[in-house]
Design an enzyme around this catalytic site. Structure first.
Site, PDB file in Angstrom:
ATOM      1  N   GLU A 157       0.816  -1.212   0.000  1.00 15.98           N
ATOM      2  CA  GLU A 157       0.000   0.000   0.000  1.00 15.98           C
ATOM      3  C   GLU A 157       0.850   1.262   0.000  1.00 15.98           C
ATOM      4  OE1 GLU A 157      -2.672  -3.239   0.842  1.00 15.98           O
ATOM      5  OE2 GLU A 157      -0.697  -2.713   1.659  1.00 15.98           O
TER       6      GLU A 157
ATOM      7  N   HIS B  11     -10.446  -6.772   9.692  1.00 12.20           N
ATOM      8  CA  HIS B  11     -10.997  -6.248   8.441  1.00 12.20           C
ATOM      9  C   HIS B  11     -12.384  -5.638   8.636  1.00 12.20           C
ATOM     10  CE1 HIS B  11      -7.659  -8.084   6.364  1.00 12.20           C
ATOM     11  NE2 HIS B  11      -7.975  -9.261   6.865  1.00 12.20           N
TER      12      HIS B  11
END
Length: 331
Positions: free
Chosen positions: A67, A136
């Protein structure tokens, strides 16, 4: 147009997002999409399905699992005159790129004396309710709403999912778009925008006179259902969709509280240091003498999100919690 026909058509939140992406890429060759699995796989949540076949690998780019690297590449592309859309799979992964977002995307315009705008869009999935457990299921948009130099938006309706991307791409500042995971399958009728979609104002999704339910993103459907239940009890609830979390539209919030004199702020994030806390503080600062009762907050339990469905449901704000909070304020 023949009799009985309208421009409305059935679609889903996921498809509305895809249409927004497709329109942006067709209308501006500088726009491209990059992120993990956005190409051949069609995106982790299927939003970019079919875009690789239409626009090719130069404009729909699968990235490595880094990322920090691909958000940094997006910042560089924006500085070079492109209009990148960077997809981060889920909000927790954005923490791996937080330095790029906070120290580069949000600050370069300021540190360059206005010479280096970063017209970057970052999309990511947020929220719980899908049994994805503690790693998540975060709602961290309030963290990003704390940062000057970026805009934070949370489309909660089909119309906003479809039409918010264009003004986000036109914004000279970085824009973070938070898409709640439970909304992707939401379906309904989508028509053309009644007016130009702006990123500056909250929206009153339901008018009311007794209490304001103030929320955003994946909690909007729950607030609307709570308003239906409250109506049965004779309580007229107004529902305010914040839409843009930075900068907050304090005017719409204050106007709603002035009409109803009570407020419940619904936020799926943890209560401590939350966006709900910021909204509540602003109401107290600017609308204190309008209030007939303390501001109520409905937030997630302050614990890692459980995997077990019933425990997850117990940890999240639910319609019954919103109704109970409204009754505490009104009764």
């Amino acid at each position: 147009m023949g009799p009985g026909r309208t421009d409305e058509r059935k679609t889903t939140y996921r498809e509305a997002l895809r249409e927004g992406l497709r329109e942006a890429m067709r209308s501006d060759d500088r726009v491209f999409l990059m992120g993990e699995d956005v190409g051949r796989y069609g995106g982790c949540f299927g939003v970019s399905l079919g875009l690789l076949e239409e626009f090719g690998p130069e404009r729909v780019r699968d990235t490595p699992l880094s990322e920090s690297a691909f958000v940094g590449a997006g910042i560089g592309a924006a500085l070079a005159g492109m209009r990148p859309i960077v997809e981060i799979m889920t909000v927790n992964f954005s923490l791996l790129a937080l330095d790029q977002i906070l120290n580069n995307a949000a600050t370069l315009l300021h540190m360059s004396g206005g010479q280096l705008p970063v017209p970057l869009v970052i999309r990511m999935t947020t929220g719980a309710g899908r049994q994805l457990a503690a790693q998540h299921s975060h709602s961290l948009e309030g963290w990003y709403a704390h940062i000057p130099g970026i805009r934070v938006i949370a489309p909660a309706t089909l119309e906003d999912a479809r039409h918010m991307l264009a003004p986000a791409l036109a914004d000279p500042d970085p824009v973070l778009i938070f898409e709640h995971g439970v909304l992707y399958n939401a379906s309904g009728e989508l028509g053309p925008p009644a007016a130009a979609v702006d990123l500056d104002h909250a929206a009153v999704r339901r008018s009311g006179t007794d209490i304001s339910l103030i929320t955003y993103g994946g909690s909007l459907p729950k607030a609307l259902m709570a308003a239906d239940e409250l109506a049965v009890d004779g309580i007229s609830a107004e529902v305010v969709d914040l839409r843009t979390l930075r900068p907050l539209d304090g005017g719409t919030i204050a106007a709603s509280v002035a009409r109803t004199h009570r407020a419940v702020v619904v936020d799926e994030a943890w209560r401590t240091g939350s966006l709900a806390a910021e909204v509540s503080a602003r109401i107290a600062e600017g609308s204190f003498y309008e209030l007939d009762a303390p501001v109520e907050r409905v937030c997630s339990a302050e614990c890692p999100m459980p995997y077990a469905r019933r425990l997850e449901e117990a940890a999240l704000p639910q319609v019954t919690d919103i109704v109970a909070a409204a009754h505490r304020a009104v009764d």
